[in-house]
Design a protein around this motif. Sequence first.
Motif, PDB file in Angstrom:
ATOM      1  N   THR B 285     -20.003  22.453 -71.139  1.00  0.00           N
ATOM      2  CA  THR B 285     -20.068  21.360 -70.169  1.00  0.00           C
ATOM      3  C   THR B 285     -21.452  21.218 -69.560  1.00  0.00           C
ATOM      4  O   THR B 285     -21.747  20.233 -68.899  1.00  0.00           O
ATOM      5  N   ARG B 288     -26.346  18.968 -72.932  1.00  0.00           N
ATOM      6  CA  ARG B 288     -26.188  17.535 -73.209  1.00  0.00           C
ATOM      7  C   ARG B 288     -26.659  17.225 -74.612  1.00  0.00           C
ATOM      8  O   ARG B 288     -27.567  17.866 -75.134  1.00  0.00           O
ATOM      9  N   LEU B 289     -26.001  16.261 -75.184  1.00  0.00           N
ATOM     10  CA  LEU B 289     -26.386  15.813 -76.506  1.00  0.00           C
ATOM     11  C   LEU B 289     -27.582  14.864 -76.357  1.00  0.00           C
ATOM     12  O   LEU B 289     -27.650  14.093 -75.406  1.00  0.00           O
ATOM     13  N   VAL B 304     -16.382  16.174 -84.568  1.00  0.00           N
ATOM     14  CA  VAL B 304     -16.193  15.470 -83.304  1.00  0.00           C
ATOM     15  C   VAL B 304     -14.706  15.446 -83.004  1.00  0.00           C
ATOM     16  O   VAL B 304     -13.900  15.007 -83.836  1.00  0.00           O
ATOM     17  N   ARG B 310     -12.780  12.731 -72.947  1.00  0.00           N
ATOM     18  CA  ARG B 310     -14.085  13.272 -73.303  1.00  0.00           C
ATOM     19  C   ARG B 310     -14.088  13.564 -74.790  1.00  0.00           C
ATOM     20  O   ARG B 310     -13.060  13.495 -75.463  1.00  0.00           O
ATOM     21  N   GLU B 311     -15.287  13.869 -75.271  1.00  0.00           N
ATOM     22  CA  GLU B 311     -15.381  14.231 -76.677  1.00  0.00           C
ATOM     23  C   GLU B 311     -15.928  15.643 -76.786  1.00  0.00           C
ATOM     24  O   GLU B 311     -16.826  16.029 -76.030  1.00  0.00           O
ATOM     25  N   VAL B 313     -17.968  17.724 -79.092  1.00  0.00           N
ATOM     26  CA  VAL B 313     -18.829  17.563 -80.262  1.00  0.00           C
ATOM     27  C   VAL B 313     -19.325  18.942 -80.663  1.00  0.00           C
ATOM     28  O   VAL B 313     -19.710  19.740 -79.809  1.00  0.00           O
ATOM     29  N   ILE B 324     -20.366  20.915 -77.408  1.00  0.00           N
ATOM     30  CA  ILE B 324     -20.892  20.103 -76.312  1.00  0.00           C
ATOM     31  C   ILE B 324     -19.789  19.176 -75.852  1.00  0.00           C
ATOM     32  O   ILE B 324     -19.140  18.519 -76.665  1.00  0.00           O
ATOM     33  N   ALA B 326     -19.033  15.851 -74.279  1.00  0.00           N
ATOM     34  CA  ALA B 326     -19.800  14.610 -74.077  1.00  0.00           C
ATOM     35  C   ALA B 326     -18.863  13.523 -73.606  1.00  0.00           C
ATOM     36  O   ALA B 326     -17.653  13.584 -73.884  1.00  0.00           O
ATOM     37  N   PRO B 327     -19.391  12.529 -72.893  1.00  0.00           N
ATOM     38  CA  PRO B 327     -18.554  11.394 -72.501  1.00  0.00           C
ATOM     39  C   PRO B 327     -18.054  10.644 -73.744  1.00  0.00           C
ATOM     40  O   PRO B 327     -18.691  10.685 -74.796  1.00  0.00           O
ATOM     41  N   TYR B 330     -20.184   8.293 -75.873  1.00  0.00           N
ATOM     42  CA  TYR B 330     -21.261   8.803 -76.709  1.00  0.00           C
ATOM     43  C   TYR B 330     -20.835   8.754 -78.170  1.00  0.00           C
ATOM     44  O   TYR B 330     -20.103   9.610 -78.655  1.00  0.00           O
ATOM     45  N   ILE B 340     -30.070  18.910 -78.761  1.00  0.00           N
ATOM     46  CA  ILE B 340     -29.345  19.325 -77.565  1.00  0.00           C
ATOM     47  C   ILE B 340     -30.352  19.651 -76.476  1.00  0.00           C
ATOM     48  O   ILE B 340     -31.343  20.339 -76.716  1.00  0.00           O
TER      49      ILE B 340
END
Lengths: 304, 358, 512, 281
Positions: B285, B288-289, B304, B310-311, B313, B324, B326-327, B330, B340
């Motif tokens: 969390t 960030r990607l 994915v 959320r996703e 990844v 990761i 990610a929202p 994304y 990353i």
Amino acid sequence: MTVTSLSPSNSSAAPPAVHKRTDWLPVIMTAPATLALIGILYPFAIAVYYSFTNYRIVSKTYKVVGFQNYVRMFSNADFWEAMGNTLMFAAAALLFELALGFLIALLLNRSVPGVGLMRALLLLPLMVPPVISGMMWKTMLASSSGPVNYIFGLGNYAWFANPWSARFVVIFIEVWSSTPFVALVLLSGLQSLPKAPFEAAQVDGANAWFILNRLMLPMLKPFILIVLLFRVVDVIKLFDIVFATTSGGPMFTTTTIPILVYKEVFKSYTLGSATAKVLMLWVINYVISFWLASRWRKTAASIR
Amino acid sequence: MATLEIDRISKSFDSVQALKNVSFDCKNGEFLVIVGPSGAGKTTTLNCIAGVEYPEMGTVYLDGQDVTMAPPQDRDVAMVFETYALYPQFSVRDNLIFPLRSPRSRHSESDIQERVQRVSELLSIDMLLERLPRQLSQGQRQRVSLGRALVRDPKIFLFDEPISHLDAKLRNSMRRELKRMRASLSQTTVYVTHDYLEALSLGDRVVVLFQGEVLQFDQTQMVYNRPAAVEVGLLFGDPPMMFFQGKIDDQSHFVCEDESFMIDARDNAVGLAPGQEVILGLRPTDVRLAPPGSGQVQGEIYSVQNQFDRELVTLKAKEQLFDIVAPVSYAVTEGDKAGIIIPVEVCYFFDKTTHRAI
Amino acid sequence: MNKRSFQFLLALMVMASMLLAACAPAATPAPVKTEAPVVTEAPAKTEAPVVTEAPVVTEAPAAPEVTEAPVAPEEPAAPEFNWRQFEGQKITVFLSETPMAVAIRSNLQDFIDKTGIDVEYLVVAENEYWNKLTIDLSSGAGQFNVFMSGPTLNWGYAAADQIQPLDPYMADPTITPADWDESDFYPWALDSNRWDMTPGPVGLGKGSLWAMPVNAVNNLVTYRKDVFEQLGLTVPDTWDEWAETARAIKEKTGGEFEGKPFYSVAQRGALDTTTLSGPFYSGLFSYGGRDFHDDLSPAINDPQSVAFQTLYMDTIKETGSPEWPNMMWFDVQQGFTSGQFAMVFDVGDFVPTFEGEGSAVAGKLGYARPPAGPDGKRYSSAWTWGFSMNSKTTGDQAKASWLFIAWASSADSMVSFAKTGSWPTRVSVWNSPEVTEFANQFGNGEFRAVFDKVLAEDVAWLVAPMTEASAVEQPWVKALQDYFYGKGSMQQLMDQVAEEMTQILKDSGTLQ
Amino acid sequence: MKETKGKLLLVYLGMLLLGIYILAPVTWIVMMSFKSKIDVISVPPKFIFTPTFDNYLALFGLGKVGLLTGTTFLSFFKNSLILALGSVLLSIVLGMPAAYAFARLRFKAKESLAFTFLSFRFVPEITIILPLYVIYQKLNLYNTYTGLILVYQLISLPFIIWMMRSYFEEIPVAIEQAARTDGYSWGRTFFRMVLPLAAPGVAASLVLAFIFCWNNFIFGLMLGGTNTQPVTVGLLSFMGTNEVQWGLMAAATVIAVIPLMVLALSVQRYMVRGLTLGAVK
């Protein structure tokens, strides 16, 4: 990076208190039973001593002869024949008792009217002392005055006169009088099984064999083992029924070690060598039971 | 209401040492959570507090008194068991009454009835009072076992994974109920769980137990934010913390052992020495990607997983896999190149051999 | 050292060694290994007031120095016999569940009233009876002062000093009523209970009396008169005829009579020593066979022994019940009573049952003497139920016990026992009007006439006395079963048994 | 589980077969007990006969069968009752603490001690009879209830210890701990919680142990005397030397089974356990 103190602020610098308690509780709790059984151990020790002597109970003196009784026992054909019979009877009786007992337990493990009565009936054979049930079966199987031959139209077949049918009948009577015990223990085992896995298996459409073999038997294992643990000793000591029906004959075909030893003590008086023979049974019982008991502990532990 | 102090207790079963020098304390009215994987010694610790087991070393102080070897009935603690331990031959009502009629407690008959009524209403089991435990559902049994503790005014409540056997939905609602109860009762409580969410949502402070040892004893937030050991990091957070073995180079950079990436750790280099072998902990969390080329790590999207809100990844860089969160917006697909960004302040460094935080 | 103190010392030593001997085997778990064996047959009961003979060596009356209350006739003030002289004593009697025991129980109050001696008794079924008795005696406990016993097993007890000779009591007029007449007994009844501890046939009928016989168990042929008449057969008089008759019955009936399975001969055959008791021994000896030679070598494989056993077994195999290998005495008795057999050669004590209310053959029976052998010899191998006394019983209790034995073996008592089918060992009782009347009801007097001859002419005690008597019978009876199942020729099987017997005698030290 | 009609039919067929299997010999014994001597030995066997109560009357000393009148059967009966009951009670007193210790406590040599108890069952009776006879004689235990009850422990004690141990183990330890923390001492917990929960199992093993003691023969024969011989020895005494009193023996067996049957029926619902533990398993 700071790590929060691992010990509470007010803990002293002194080493932690040590609680060395001698736990007397197990000793206290097992002491009464131990004491009672030590009383039995004492005569048993005397018996073991006798097995190293040439003691005849109708002679005034005897002496220690070392392992002579044992050595001679192992080269004695009668001993081996009786030992073979003993083990064969034990194995056959256990097999039948387990199979039949399991079937009966399955049959009575349901709630339909009449099951309570059947469970009560099941106790009946247990209540007839083995020596009496032996005698009763002897009258039932009598060649011409017995009801069995009459009902089944077997003419005057002499059950106890054919070496193989005599063996069969002895085992049969033993099975008749002891299966109820096996069935009762297995039945209470079945009753204590959780319902969920069986319902799940049924929903999944598992066949009866799968349910039996993969679900029921493994879960019943501790019960099977404990019933074996109690039965094996008794069938190896099988005496009353043989004594009341064939007294070991025809020839030696139903002579078990206890029968052989009984005759040796009371007819030949050679208590020393008789004790040696019967101690072999003790050893066999010990080994088998030890194995069963440790299996039982393991299985019981893994299930709990 | 009481205080509790555990001072260096140790206990072993046969050859296995279940507890090693476990120490913590619990203030009056505090809600203390003991977290740890199964086999960590949580229940044994609780049992030592309750008096159903005794430590071989160390001391248990209840309200400042040494109760280490006192029998349970003299301690006035109420315990809720993982298996609920309802008395199968008693009705729900009798289960609730049982502790009130013990030789130790002096309650008038009307008081008993009043308490049972109050607690059963509180837990909405007042319709079940005449039933036998085996006629109840799991959730109902759980509440009865809770009720059996709540009818009393013990010095301390002990909860042994009380909701771990419930299904996810029930567990959520029970967690909510417990939280509410905790707010209204403000009783000294020790609560054992293996679920970090329970710990985070209920506990004032948390003891993290691992293989019989206290790894961390701290404020709840601190345990999450400052995990004291690899195992603590692994326990707290979902998806769990990722770990990478590597080395600190002369420039105070963390270099992953397969050299798939490196991180400039100068701003976070307290206690890090050049050449030191360390484990880097990262929370999915916290990273960030980024578009290919940016960020400290370059790789290819491995998978994915869409989790609606959320996703998740996974990025593969050489042999290393990075999770990761990610929202949803994304939009990446498998096979895409990506980078990353790892903010240095979310890097947790642990010693490679001791697994302790640096 | 004068003579008196020397004697005292001697007595002391004897007593001490006896104590050792008595204690050694049973009581102590780790006994003194008495390899230096205890003197001889040291007289068992020093405290017993009456003299005992030193058995093995001679029958010389007494070693006077041990005597405390001499029996010598010249004793001036020989007190009169008095039934109540041991009033207040208590004795324990052990009984085997026999008709005689039933009669004793119902008459026991008479004895108690007569003597003032308190009697406690225990009754147990026969098989278990011997076992319990053996345990009691060999443990040295001596619970039972007086117990039913007889030859064969008594020899073991006697050799181990577990029972005491009864002659001294019998000879003591102060404790034996004047009308208790020793000469009234059939000589064979007393003789079969005597043994001088010499193993083998040479010891027959010599030495001390180990049991006072009360019930004579003798053998005769009982047959189905109706069957014999219908088939036109006559009663066999020799063993060869016995076999022929049996075959003839088999042929003529085809194994069926009145629509039921029917066999010619009912004999014992179970794997138990009772298979070799009276009836079998009678035939063996009548046929010229025997069990042992005088030198203790087995005689069972002698030609005549083999010939008889072959005849006997072949007849059973061909004309007897297939259940033979499992038939105990009570199966023989029950089978005949239920009408499944044409002939039975077994004990006369069964006759009241054969002719009793529960019998399907009552009134249809005829009787005959034991079959004769090829050279005309005819034996009924006797056995007796009598009473023996524990060697632990001494002093007044021993005398009280003897009073019980004397009472039980008195003519009056024997009359009442006889009426249960326990045939008496006294001539006068057998000839008494009551017993005559009782016996006459069987077979219209035929039974009495035949049995009278048996008692007078045929009875003899034949089993070679030795402590291993029942031990050697074990391989023997098994060999007979082996023969029944065709496991070898009789000669072969008996040769093997003979070897085993010799081994048993060597193991026990009887043979060197 | 719902039973289908066909399956139900099968079940009742099975029960019928089982009933015949168990009852056939029992019926034969009961029939025999009502037969006169001549009917007992009849060839072929009689199934229809005029019943007689002579055997029962003779047992109670009210009549006569053959030579035997008013036997002492009732005192055998009383002896057996005292011996079996006494043995089982003593076994509980001696065995229950041990069983509980084996089930719950952790201590060294637990398993080997438990097995040692079990191993007493292996002792062949015949080997210890002679030494026991001597010892009993010396300690004045021969022909006493105490002596026999003590030696019966060989039969009942290992059985009770092992059965009760497994029943105790079935009870979740948490229930006990709950009761302790609820303010109950160890003793109260045992009697209020553990024992009632184990009751069905305990009752079942008691009944079985009672039956096993009741059926014992050799100890009663050898170590019992005039006043203490149990019913099994009494039953065998109908095997007289001259004839076997089948009718009396059958009647005596029937009578001897009745108290056991009453006992068994009164605890029948406990005999097959499994009513109480459903909730905790």
